[in-house]
Design an enzyme around this catalytic site. Structure first.
Site, short mmCIF file in Angstrom:
data_model
loop_
_atom_site.label_atom_id
_atom_site.label_comp_id
_atom_site.label_asym_id
_atom_site.label_seq_id
_atom_site.Cartn_x
_atom_site.Cartn_y
_atom_site.Cartn_z
N GLY A 1 -3.16 -2.12 -7.65
CA GLY A 1 -4.10 -2.85 -6.80
C GLY A 1 -5.55 -2.43 -6.98
O GLY A 1 -6.42 -3.27 -7.25
N HIS B 1 0.85 -1.19 0.00
CA HIS B 1 0.00 0.00 0.00
C HIS B 1 0.88 1.24 0.00
O HIS B 1 2.07 1.17 0.34
CB HIS B 1 -0.92 0.00 1.22
N ASP C 1 -1.44 -1.48 4.79
CA ASP C 1 -1.56 -0.33 5.68
C ASP C 1 -2.86 -0.50 6.46
O ASP C 1 -3.93 -0.22 5.95
CB ASP C 1 -1.58 0.96 4.87
N HIS D 1 -10.43 -0.94 -2.42
CA HIS D 1 -10.47 -2.29 -2.99
C HIS D 1 -10.28 -3.35 -1.90
O HIS D 1 -9.74 -4.43 -2.15
CB HIS D 1 -9.43 -2.43 -4.10
N ARG E 1 -7.24 -14.53 1.44
CA ARG E 1 -8.00 -15.78 1.56
C ARG E 1 -7.47 -16.82 0.59
O ARG E 1 -7.32 -17.99 0.94
CB ARG E 1 -9.49 -15.53 1.31
N ASP F 1 -10.94 -6.99 -2.66
CA ASP F 1 -9.90 -7.65 -3.45
C ASP F 1 -8.74 -8.08 -2.56
O ASP F 1 -8.16 -9.16 -2.75
CB ASP F 1 -9.37 -6.72 -4.55
N ASP G 1 -4.38 -6.85 -7.50
CA ASP G 1 -4.50 -7.87 -6.45
C ASP G 1 -5.23 -9.09 -6.99
O ASP G 1 -4.86 -10.24 -6.70
CB ASP G 1 -5.26 -7.32 -5.24
#
Length: 131
Positions: free
Chosen positions: A55, A8, A80, A87, A96, A90, A60
């Site tokens: 991103g 980030h 961050d 997003h 995950r 995402d 991502d």
């Protein structure tokens, strides 16, 4: 090692410092990164990095798709936690996917240093810097 690097905005300088510390090892890896992070790693450290989308524009998700088909061995995603991200779904999907596919994922500098130190040691490229 196919390694994805994401940071980030508030963590991009941390990513550059981390990459500089482990540059000898990272030069042996196939690197991919989201747009701005990858561009800075190329320009400022001379690393060979495949730059994907930013991103928020889907980078991502691009990394997550590659991860799902076995093209990513590990992810370093310096997040961050103090700034809301547009997003966020995402981001959560990528983390995950790491869990679902049992792919190593570090989301902070301490975790990333532990991962990189271990792999660099196995490759005979220990940096010998304090963790």
């Amino acid at each position: 090692m196919n390694l994805a690097l994401i940071a980030h905005d508030a963590k991009k300088n941390d990513m550059l410092q981390l990459a500089a510390e482990f540059r000898p090892y990272l030069q042996t890896c196939t690197l991919m990164a989201t747009g701005t992070t990858g561009g800075r790693l190329q320009r400022e450290l001379g690393l060979e990095v495949e730059c994907l989308l930013s991103g928020p524009l889907g980078g991502d998700l691009q990394i997550g798709a590659r991860l799902a088909i076995g093209q990513v061995d590990a992810v370093i995603f310096l997040r961050d936690p103090m700034t809301s991200q547009p997003h966020e779904p995402d981001i959560n999907a990528l983390v995950r996917a790491c869990d679902v596919h049992n792919v190593a994922c570090a989301t902070n500098v301490a975790g990333a240093r532990l991962m990189l130190t271990g792999w660099a040691d196995l490759a005979g490229l220990v940096t010998h810097q304090a963790i």
